[in-house]
Each structure stands twice: as C-alpha cells, then as structure tokens.
Design a protein around this motif. Structure first.
Motif, mmCIF file in Angstrom:
data_model
loop_
_atom_site.group_PDB
_atom_site.id
_atom_site.type_symbol
_atom_site.label_atom_id
_atom_site.label_comp_id
_atom_site.label_asym_id
_atom_site.label_seq_id
_atom_site.Cartn_x
_atom_site.Cartn_y
_atom_site.Cartn_z
ATOM 1 N N PRO A 56 0.656 -1.106 0.113
ATOM 2 C CA PRO A 56 0.237 -0.398 -0.185
ATOM 3 C C PRO A 56 0.757 1.284 0.054
ATOM 4 O O PRO A 56 0.182 2.762 -0.251
ATOM 5 N N MET A 57 2.154 1.014 0.567
ATOM 6 C CA MET A 57 2.777 2.533 0.423
ATOM 7 C C MET A 57 3.539 2.416 -1.166
ATOM 8 O O MET A 57 4.205 3.896 -0.412
ATOM 9 N N LEU A 58 3.778 2.001 -1.709
ATOM 10 C CA LEU A 58 4.032 2.091 -3.183
ATOM 11 C C LEU A 58 2.666 2.728 -4.227
ATOM 12 O O LEU A 58 1.708 1.705 -4.602
ATOM 13 N N SER A 59 3.189 3.480 -5.395
ATOM 14 C CA SER A 59 2.770 4.445 -5.810
ATOM 15 C C SER A 59 2.978 3.258 -7.465
ATOM 16 O O SER A 59 3.811 2.352 -7.089
ATOM 17 N N LEU A 60 2.185 3.836 -8.075
ATOM 18 C CA LEU A 60 3.030 3.046 -9.792
ATOM 19 C C LEU A 60 2.820 3.884 -10.950
ATOM 20 O O LEU A 60 2.111 5.347 -10.981
ATOM 21 N N HIS A 61 4.071 3.594 -11.334
ATOM 22 C CA HIS A 61 4.701 4.417 -12.962
ATOM 23 C C HIS A 61 4.086 3.778 -13.967
ATOM 24 O O HIS A 61 4.950 2.649 -13.551
ATOM 25 N N LEU A 62 4.543 4.382 -15.041
ATOM 26 C CA LEU A 62 3.958 3.556 -16.322
ATOM 27 C C LEU A 62 4.771 3.745 -16.792
ATOM 28 O O LEU A 62 5.091 5.336 -17.305
ATOM 29 N N ASN A 63 6.111 3.058 -18.091
ATOM 30 C CA ASN A 63 6.798 3.723 -18.944
ATOM 31 C C ASN A 63 6.732 3.483 -19.872
ATOM 32 O O ASN A 63 5.381 2.836 -20.601
ATOM 33 N N GLU A 64 7.660 3.616 -21.197
ATOM 34 C CA GLU A 64 7.265 4.019 -23.287
ATOM 35 C C GLU A 64 6.907 2.510 -23.043
ATOM 36 O O GLU A 64 6.406 2.569 -24.241
ATOM 37 N N ARG A 65 6.744 1.723 -22.294
ATOM 38 C CA ARG A 65 6.478 0.189 -22.273
ATOM 39 C C ARG A 65 5.263 -0.957 -21.989
ATOM 40 O O ARG A 65 5.160 -1.441 -22.869
ATOM 41 N N GLY A 66 4.628 0.195 -21.663
ATOM 42 C CA GLY A 66 4.179 -0.021 -21.170
ATOM 43 C C GLY A 66 3.764 -1.182 -20.032
ATOM 44 O O GLY A 66 2.592 -1.219 -19.988
ATOM 45 N N GLN A 67 5.451 -0.829 -19.767
ATOM 46 C CA GLN A 67 5.060 -2.317 -17.771
ATOM 47 C C GLN A 67 4.869 -0.806 -17.062
ATOM 48 O O GLN A 67 5.037 0.533 -16.604
ATOM 49 N N LEU A 68 3.997 -1.278 -16.205
ATOM 50 C CA LEU A 68 3.944 -0.757 -14.863
ATOM 51 C C LEU A 68 4.700 -0.904 -13.678
ATOM 52 O O LEU A 68 5.853 -1.957 -13.643
ATOM 53 N N TRP A 69 5.607 -0.030 -13.061
ATOM 54 C CA TRP A 69 6.894 -0.433 -11.735
ATOM 55 C C TRP A 69 6.573 1.014 -10.817
ATOM 56 O O TRP A 69 5.492 1.181 -10.528
ATOM 57 N N THR A 70 7.060 0.062 -9.555
ATOM 58 C CA THR A 70 7.224 0.664 -8.502
ATOM 59 C C THR A 70 8.404 1.525 -8.063
ATOM 60 O O THR A 70 8.864 0.961 -8.274
ATOM 61 N N PRO A 71 8.309 1.887 -7.223
ATOM 62 C CA PRO A 71 9.399 2.763 -6.487
ATOM 63 C C PRO A 71 9.662 1.414 -5.905
ATOM 64 O O PRO A 71 9.596 0.939 -5.381
ATOM 65 N N GLY A 72 11.836 0.982 -5.869
ATOM 66 C CA GLY A 72 11.910 0.383 -4.838
ATOM 67 C C GLY A 72 11.676 0.678 -3.561
ATOM 68 O O GLY A 72 11.638 1.934 -3.625
ATOM 69 N N VAL A 73 12.587 -0.689 -3.860
ATOM 70 C CA VAL A 73 11.972 -0.719 -1.333
ATOM 71 C C VAL A 73 13.320 -1.315 -1.219
ATOM 72 O O VAL A 73 13.573 -2.682 -1.951
ATOM 73 N N THR A 74 14.238 -0.746 0.101
ATOM 74 C CA THR A 74 15.412 -1.168 0.547
ATOM 75 C C THR A 74 14.591 -1.788 2.023
ATOM 76 O O THR A 74 14.229 -1.017 3.086
ATOM 77 N N VAL A 75 15.295 -3.047 2.538
ATOM 78 C CA VAL A 75 15.084 -4.257 3.401
ATOM 79 C C VAL A 75 16.219 -4.232 3.983
ATOM 80 O O VAL A 75 17.159 -4.791 3.575
ATOM 81 N N GLU A 76 16.691 -3.173 5.019
ATOM 82 C CA GLU A 76 17.948 -3.627 5.782
ATOM 83 C C GLU A 76 18.084 -4.067 6.851
ATOM 84 O O GLU A 76 17.022 -4.312 7.744
ATOM 85 N N CYS A 77 18.861 -5.625 7.139
ATOM 86 C CA CYS A 77 18.222 -6.137 8.261
ATOM 87 C C CYS A 77 20.034 -6.015 8.854
ATOM 88 O O CYS A 77 20.551 -6.757 9.591
ATOM 89 N N GLU A 78 19.125 -5.863 10.632
ATOM 90 C CA GLU A 78 20.343 -5.666 11.500
ATOM 91 C C GLU A 78 20.916 -6.524 12.441
ATOM 92 O O GLU A 78 20.361 -7.240 12.304
ATOM 93 N N THR A 79 21.886 -6.189 12.707
ATOM 94 C CA THR A 79 22.722 -7.099 13.894
ATOM 95 C C THR A 79 21.713 -7.831 15.189
ATOM 96 O O THR A 79 22.294 -8.907 15.601
ATOM 97 N N ASP A 80 20.946 -7.367 15.630
ATOM 98 C CA ASP A 80 20.188 -7.505 16.932
ATOM 99 C C ASP A 80 18.898 -8.806 16.073
ATOM 100 O O ASP A 80 18.512 -8.916 17.130
ATOM 101 N N MET A 81 18.667 -8.467 14.518
ATOM 102 C CA MET A 81 17.808 -10.034 14.773
ATOM 103 C C MET A 81 16.625 -9.711 15.050
ATOM 104 O O MET A 81 15.513 -10.391 15.000
ATOM 105 N N ASN A 82 16.122 -8.460 15.804
ATOM 106 C CA ASN A 82 14.750 -8.239 16.395
ATOM 107 C C ASN A 82 14.250 -7.207 15.259
ATOM 108 O O ASN A 82 13.384 -6.486 15.884
ATOM 109 N N SER A 83 14.762 -6.438 14.027
ATOM 110 C CA SER A 83 14.189 -5.536 13.762
ATOM 111 C C SER A 83 14.935 -5.408 12.148
ATOM 112 O O SER A 83 15.863 -6.042 12.115
#
Length: 269
Positions: free
Chosen positions: A202-229
């Motif tokens: 739900p946090m992603l917007s949708l974007h249409l490129n010139e080839r008719g393909q849909l993309w969303t912005p990229g997402v980065t998930v960073e796993c920290e050292t404590d394993m809890n977050s």
C-alpha cells in the motif's frame, strides 16, 4: 499502439476512451474479462475471472455493440450528463504482500542483493473528466495469508509466490502486474535465509514506462545485527532501468521520509 487484428487493439493504462451511447468496450487483461457499456443515463460494468493455465502477457480491447451472456453479473451506475469517457487506472493492493520465493535464498553475512518482484495490480474503472471511480477489480484472484507471532498479533496480507529473480532481463513484463526492485541488505554476522518477506504494497505508487510496463519505486530492507528489527526505505523515484515513466496510480498510504523500523517477524514472516 498497433492493432493485432481488425477492431482489436492493445489496452493502455490512464488513457481516456470515448464511447457512444449503446457501445460496449470489452477487455481481456490478466485473468479478467471486462465489459463496459455506455447508455444514455447509465454505465454498466460486467466482469468475470477466468482460470488460465498460462499467465497472459498482453491486454486487448475492442469496441462493439455485443453484450456478454445475461448470466454475467452486472453493476449499474448513474451516468453524469456529458460523461462519455472511461479511463482505467491501476492500483496497488490494499494489504501488504507476502512474497514467497519458490526456492529459499541465502544472503551471506555482510552481503546484499536486489530481487525483482512482480505483484498483482487492481483496475480502477473511472469515468468522465474528473475520473470518478465506479468500481475496482483485481486482475487475478489474490491469495490471503496471516503474518504474525500468533493468531491474535499480526496482520492479514496478500500472498504471492515468486521466482525472486536476480536478473532484470528475466522478469516477465505483464500489464497486470507491477515490478518492484527490492534491495535486501544483511548486516548481521550470520547468513540470512530468505524464505519469505512482506512487501509494503500500500505504500507504493505505480508508474508506467514507455513500453506500457508498470513499476513501483524500489524498496530497501536492511536487516540489523540484533535480529529483532529491520529498517525499510521506499525510494522517492523509480528504478533507472525502468526508463522514462509517468505516475499513473498513487500509493494508498503515505510514506514518511527516511527510514522506519518494523518488527522482524512482520517483515520476514
């Protein structure tokens, strides 16, 4: 776009189509057949979901005066005077999507990777210059799953099996699914076995490129050292490899700038 057969054309997102009274525009997109009919005082919408052995890779539409079977479910809407255009706007899912790679992927300690994920989109049927939405249709039947510590703590999500491709060129480009590049960074001192993870659709917007393909912005998930977050960041722009894009669908939820932390079990299951 060029016609494939007489009267049958490729469908296009976010483009207004003008109909005359009595005409019906029919679509084949994803796992859905759709008919939109304009009458003097009303809009009529009929749709059906079909089971297919192979995921379709095209979207075709045609305009005529033929209606589907009377047994098809019918939705009727009052038509404002002068409103004779219909526009199809893509929308992301209203729930997070739990992505399950067919084969688990191990990310060694201190390493990172980019996974290209395709997620189902919904079709908003909008009419008139103001693009008033009449109805919203998923372009395949979404699967649901529960993510949380137990049956009381957690949230309902969509579930999507994925090849979890690491090479962009190998990702199928289908007009009813959106591609999201997901960067996963493992900062732990141990390998991270990726069996599933929760994409904040739900946090992603949708974007249409010139080839008719849909993309969303990229997402980065960073796993920290404590394993809890894990921290999560949604890019402000679309991945450069998508090419020139225009935004065609807003995010359902606003994203605060910067990063925020989600519970580990809610991010990776």
């Amino acid at each position: 776009m060029e016609s494939k057969t007489e009267g049958r054309r490729d469908g296009v997102w976010a483009q207004p189509y003008t109909l005359a009274s009595g005409q019906t525009q029919s679509h084949q997109l994803g796992h859905v057949n759709l008919w939109v009919t304009l009458l003097d005082r009303e809009w009529q919408i009929r749709s059906e979901t079909v089971e297919l052995d192979i995921d379709p890779v095209s979207w075709t539409e045609t305009v005529g005066h033929t209606l589907p079977s009377k047994e098809m479910s019918l939705q009727r809407f009052i038509r404002a005077e002068g409103a004779d255009t219909v526009t199809f706007i893509p929308a992301v899912g209203s729930l997070p999507t739990v992505v399950r790679p067919y084969q688990p992927l191990t990310i060694p300690a201190g390493e990172q990777c980019v996974i290209y994920v395709g997620t189902l989109v919904w079709m908003n049927v909008c009419v008139g210059d103001a693009r008033t939405m009449l109805t919203e249709i998923p372009l395949a039947v979404p699967s649901l799953t529960w993510v949380g510590r137990n049956t009381m703590e957690g949230e309902l999500c969509y579930s999507s099996a994925s090849v979890a491709r690491l090479v962009l060129e190998a990702v199928p480009k289908r007009p009813w699914r959106a591609v999201t590049p997901v960067t996963i960074i493992n900062r732990r001192e141990e390998p991270l076995l990726l069996e599933r993870f929760s994409l904040p659709t739900p946090m992603l917007s949708l974007h249409l490129n010139e080839r008719g393909q849909l993309w969303t912005p990229g997402v980065t998930v960073e796993c920290e050292t404590d394993m809890n977050s894990a921290s999560l960041h949604v890019d402000q722009t679309v991945f450069a490899a998508a090419g020139k894009c225009q935004q065609v669908g807003p995010a359902r939820e606003k994203v605060a700038r910067g990063r925020f932390v989600r519970a580990f079990d809610r991010m990776f299951g």
